[in-house]
Design an enzyme around this catalytic site. Sequence first.
Site, PDB file in Angstrom:
ATOM      1  N   VAL A  24       5.385  -4.497  -2.812  1.00 34.86           N
ATOM      2  CA  VAL A  24       4.088  -4.136  -3.399  1.00 34.86           C
ATOM      3  C   VAL A  24       4.231  -2.918  -4.316  1.00 34.86           C
ATOM      4  O   VAL A  24       3.726  -2.912  -5.451  1.00 34.86           O
ATOM      5  CB  VAL A  24       3.050  -3.860  -2.281  1.00 34.86           C
ATOM      6  CG1 VAL A  24       1.706  -3.474  -2.892  1.00 34.86           C
ATOM      7  CG2 VAL A  24       2.891  -5.079  -1.371  1.00 34.86           C
ATOM      8  N   VAL A 140      -6.285  -6.631   3.773  1.00 35.67           N
ATOM      9  CA  VAL A 140      -6.687  -7.957   4.268  1.00 35.67           C
ATOM     10  C   VAL A 140      -6.784  -8.932   3.104  1.00 35.67           C
ATOM     11  O   VAL A 140      -7.490  -8.670   2.124  1.00 35.67           O
ATOM     12  CB  VAL A 140      -8.061  -7.902   4.987  1.00 35.67           C
ATOM     13  CG1 VAL A 140      -8.427  -9.276   5.546  1.00 35.67           C
ATOM     14  CG2 VAL A 140      -8.063  -6.864   6.096  1.00 35.67           C
ATOM     15  N   ASP A 209      -0.216  -9.799  12.690  1.00 31.00           N
ATOM     16  CA  ASP A 209      -0.718  -9.487  11.342  1.00 31.00           C
ATOM     17  C   ASP A 209      -2.175  -9.959  11.200  1.00 31.00           C
ATOM     18  O   ASP A 209      -3.048  -9.198  10.754  1.00 31.00           O
ATOM     19  CB  ASP A 209       0.196 -10.189  10.312  1.00 31.00           C
ATOM     20  CG  ASP A 209      -0.293 -10.023   8.890  1.00 31.00           C
ATOM     21  OD1 ASP A 209      -0.019  -8.982   8.278  1.00 31.00           O
ATOM     22  OD2 ASP A 209      -0.973 -10.943   8.392  1.00 31.00           O
ATOM     23  N   LYS A 213      -5.823  -7.784  10.774  1.00 32.52           N
ATOM     24  CA  LYS A 213      -6.787  -8.101   9.710  1.00 32.52           C
ATOM     25  C   LYS A 213      -8.148  -8.458  10.309  1.00 32.52           C
ATOM     26  O   LYS A 213      -9.195  -8.056   9.785  1.00 32.52           O
ATOM     27  CB  LYS A 213      -6.252  -9.243   8.837  1.00 32.52           C
ATOM     28  CG  LYS A 213      -5.029  -8.823   8.017  1.00 32.52           C
ATOM     29  CD  LYS A 213      -4.319 -10.017   7.420  1.00 32.52           C
ATOM     30  CE  LYS A 213      -3.155  -9.596   6.543  1.00 32.52           C
ATOM     31  NZ  LYS A 213      -2.318 -10.720   6.122  1.00 32.52           N
TER      32      LYS A 213
HETATM   33  P1  NDP Z   1       8.511  -3.347   1.727  1.00 34.74           P
HETATM   34  O1  NDP Z   1       9.277  -3.369   3.002  1.00 34.74           O
HETATM   35  O2  NDP Z   1       8.909  -4.282   0.659  1.00 34.74           O
HETATM   36  O3  NDP Z   1       8.539  -1.876   1.121  1.00 34.74           O
HETATM   37  C1  NDP Z   1       8.394  -0.739   1.911  1.00 34.74           C
HETATM   38  C2  NDP Z   1       8.761   0.480   1.072  1.00 34.74           C
HETATM   39  O4  NDP Z   1       8.561   1.635   1.856  1.00 34.74           O
HETATM   40  C3  NDP Z   1      10.210   0.520   0.607  1.00 34.74           C
HETATM   41  O5  NDP Z   1      10.269   0.942  -0.725  1.00 34.74           O
HETATM   42  C4  NDP Z   1      10.862   1.549   1.514  1.00 34.74           C
HETATM   43  O6  NDP Z   1      11.898   2.283   0.875  1.00 34.74           O
HETATM   44  C5  NDP Z   1       9.706   2.467   1.760  1.00 34.74           C
HETATM   45  N1  NDP Z   1       9.836   3.236   2.995  1.00 34.74           N
HETATM   46  C6  NDP Z   1      10.056   2.763   4.237  1.00 34.74           C
HETATM   47  N2  NDP Z   1      10.076   3.786   5.117  1.00 34.74           N
HETATM   48  C7  NDP Z   1       9.894   4.901   4.414  1.00 34.74           C
HETATM   49  C8  NDP Z   1       9.810   6.273   4.733  1.00 34.74           C
HETATM   50  N3  NDP Z   1       9.951   6.678   5.997  1.00 34.74           N
HETATM   51  N4  NDP Z   1       9.586   7.159   3.745  1.00 34.74           N
HETATM   52  C9  NDP Z   1       9.456   6.759   2.463  1.00 34.74           C
HETATM   53  N5  NDP Z   1       9.503   5.467   2.088  1.00 34.74           N
HETATM   54  C10 NDP Z   1       9.719   4.550   3.055  1.00 34.74           C
HETATM   55  O7  NDP Z   1       6.985  -3.549   2.133  1.00 34.74           O
HETATM   56  P2  NDP Z   1       5.846  -4.296   1.302  1.00 34.74           P
HETATM   57  O8  NDP Z   1       5.814  -3.764  -0.070  1.00 34.74           O
HETATM   58  O9  NDP Z   1       5.968  -5.753   1.501  1.00 34.74           O
HETATM   59  O10 NDP Z   1       4.541  -3.858   2.108  1.00 34.74           O
HETATM   60  C11 NDP Z   1       3.991  -2.573   1.973  1.00 34.74           C
HETATM   61  C12 NDP Z   1       2.631  -2.533   2.666  1.00 34.74           C
HETATM   62  O11 NDP Z   1       1.776  -3.478   2.045  1.00 34.74           O
HETATM   63  C13 NDP Z   1       2.641  -2.890   4.155  1.00 34.74           C
HETATM   64  O12 NDP Z   1       1.660  -2.124   4.811  1.00 34.74           O
HETATM   65  C14 NDP Z   1       2.254  -4.345   4.159  1.00 34.74           C
HETATM   66  O13 NDP Z   1       1.653  -4.751   5.351  1.00 34.74           O
HETATM   67  C15 NDP Z   1       1.230  -4.348   3.032  1.00 34.74           C
HETATM   68  N6  NDP Z   1       1.039  -5.653   2.431  1.00 34.74           N
HETATM   69  C16 NDP Z   1       2.101  -6.347   1.956  1.00 34.74           C
HETATM   70  C17 NDP Z   1       1.922  -7.565   1.377  1.00 34.74           C
HETATM   71  C18 NDP Z   1       3.061  -8.352   0.836  1.00 34.74           C
HETATM   72  O14 NDP Z   1       2.833  -9.484   0.384  1.00 34.74           O
HETATM   73  N7  NDP Z   1       4.281  -7.832   0.834  1.00 34.74           N
HETATM   74  C19 NDP Z   1       0.567  -8.180   1.286  1.00 34.74           C
HETATM   75  C20 NDP Z   1      -0.494  -7.323   1.765  1.00 34.74           C
HETATM   76  C21 NDP Z   1      -0.250  -6.113   2.339  1.00 34.74           C
HETATM   77  P3  NDP Z   1      13.291   1.586   0.446  1.00 34.74           P
HETATM   78  O15 NDP Z   1      12.902   0.546  -0.565  1.00 34.74           O
HETATM   79  O16 NDP Z   1      14.061   2.666  -0.159  1.00 34.74           O
HETATM   80  O17 NDP Z   1      13.838   1.014   1.693  1.00 34.74           O
HETATM   81  N1  HSE Z   2       2.872 -11.229   6.045  1.00 39.82           N
HETATM   82  C1  HSE Z   2       1.566 -11.319   5.501  1.00 39.82           C
HETATM   83  C2  HSE Z   2       1.212 -12.799   5.302  1.00 39.82           C
HETATM   84  C3  HSE Z   2       1.504 -10.574   4.193  1.00 39.82           C
HETATM   85  O1  HSE Z   2       2.053 -13.671   5.489  1.00 39.82           O
HETATM   86  O2  HSE Z   2       0.057 -13.094   4.995  1.00 39.82           O
HETATM   87  C4  HSE Z   2       0.124 -10.309   3.736  1.00 39.82           C
HETATM   88  O3  HSE Z   2      -0.529  -9.376   4.542  1.00 39.82           O
END
Ligand code: NDP
Ligand code: HSE
Length: 440
Positions: A24, A140, A209, A213
């Site tokens: 994201v 959500v 998850d 939500k």
């Molecule tokens: P990712 O695992 O792809 O990315 C997480 C990021 O957080 C990475 O860049 C990671 O760094 C960084 N990170 C992890 N721990 C730390 C820390 N302690 N300090 C600083 N940075 C940190 O997650 P997503 O992008 O998929 O998801 C992010 C959020 O969005 C979550 O809450 C998820 O539930 C929500 N979300 C995601 C969706 C999706 O489709 N992916 C849909 C809707 C909500 P590094 O890259 O260096 O490891």
């Molecule tokens: N893991 C979640 C899903 C991402 O499959 O819908 C969106 O929150």
Amino acid sequence: MLAKESAGGKPTPIRVALLGCGTVGTEVVRLLTDQAGDLAARIGAPIELAGIAVRRPNKHREVPEHLLTTDASALVKSDDVDVVVEVIGGIDPTRGLLLEALHNGKSVVTANKALLAEHGSDLFEAADGSGADLYFEAAVAGAIPLLRPLRESLAGDRITRVMGIVNGTTNFILSAMDATGAGYAETLEEASRLGYAEADPTADVDGFDAASKAAILASLAFHTRVTAADVYREGIRQVSAADIAAAKGLGRTVKLLAICERVVSPSGQESVAVRVHPAMIPRTHPLASVNGAFNAVFVEADAAGEMMFYGQGAGGAPTASAVLGDLVAVARNKVASGRGPRESAYAALPAQPMGNTPTRYHISLDVADKAGVLSQVAAVFAEHDVSIAAVRQEGRTEDASLVIVTHAATDAALRSTVDKVGGLPVVRDVVSVMRVEGEE
Ligand code: NDP
Ligand code: HSE
């Protein structure tokens, strides 16, 4: 009110700390960069990235190196930051980081459903204490504008029910099982291979998850506090090819549903029932045609009637769209020196236990094909005060398939009925037991 102006007469930029730059976060950076001019025009001030906190900076060649830091805490505390956007996920360290930001009057945009569902009240309290904004549309149903309609557009109505498909991974798996007739394990493998399921799919397939939500949806819809612990939860691991076939045989399909209901007892006492579980719904129901990784949510309100929200519930760009929408709202509030809507939890409704919640069951049994079997099975239903809505029996050589669909009864009564029926000597196998939704 006009944006504050810097010494040169230009509006003062709004400085954003981005926490996380994964699926994201990367898209948030891209949209902020690609649409910088339009965003500034819409907000009345430019948005600037003050820093991006990640775990492994060497991995992030796509963003300017000078913005990267591994010290998220220092970034959040920096005087140079107005708004914190959190897309790390999980409870630690995000809870501490967001509380720090909010206590210091820095508005927060987050996509973190797990954190909101467990510690939402602490975050809202901190936001109220300092007058900061807390926005979380992306938490959500990804890109779908759903939380703002619940929180704002429907604030004048009385919402009675929210029911939907809020997890894309499980919907992808169930849709594929329905299309191919394959079992759960092999379909999960395929979903992982195609990148739809994560390496550790637990949060999705076990319903965590969706439960987070559901807690957020119920809290907003019913103006009360619902946490993940209040949500009854069953995932899809137990859904078998036999369940899917049984559903198909009766013109139904299986979906993992999040259901939030306002319940009014005969004495007028209100409570909320919030649950996540697989359920059979008629193939004619609008949620039945929501396939693949898409999400859709049905909302019923007294005055507005029925509404359906549909779209992409996950993925980098769709989720970033919701994050950016929140960021624009927060930034506009800052420019106007105001704040967005506060939390509304005045109703303080108790959570109804699942056992007391009325549901309907579909039960598919293999039974001995001989006289009196049906009456033995029916007697168990009557004993538990569970009314049968439909029965279908198909004889084979030595045994028969018996499918029973009940009227609504408490979940506890239905479970006891199934347990007792399963123990009858004439019942050879309980092939499939699943709740039925979406029909009267
Ligand atoms: P990712 O695992 O792809 O990315 C997480 C990021 O957080 C990475 O860049 C990671 O760094 C960084 N990170 C992890 N721990 C730390 C820390 N302690 N300090 C600083 N940075 C940190 O997650 P997503 O992008 O998929 O998801 C992010 C959020 O969005 C979550 O809450 C998820 O539930 C929500 N979300 C995601 C969706 C999706 O489709 N992916 C849909 C809707 C909500 P590094 O890259 O260096 O490891
Ligand atoms: N893991 C979640 C899903 C991402 O499959 O819908 C969106 O929150």
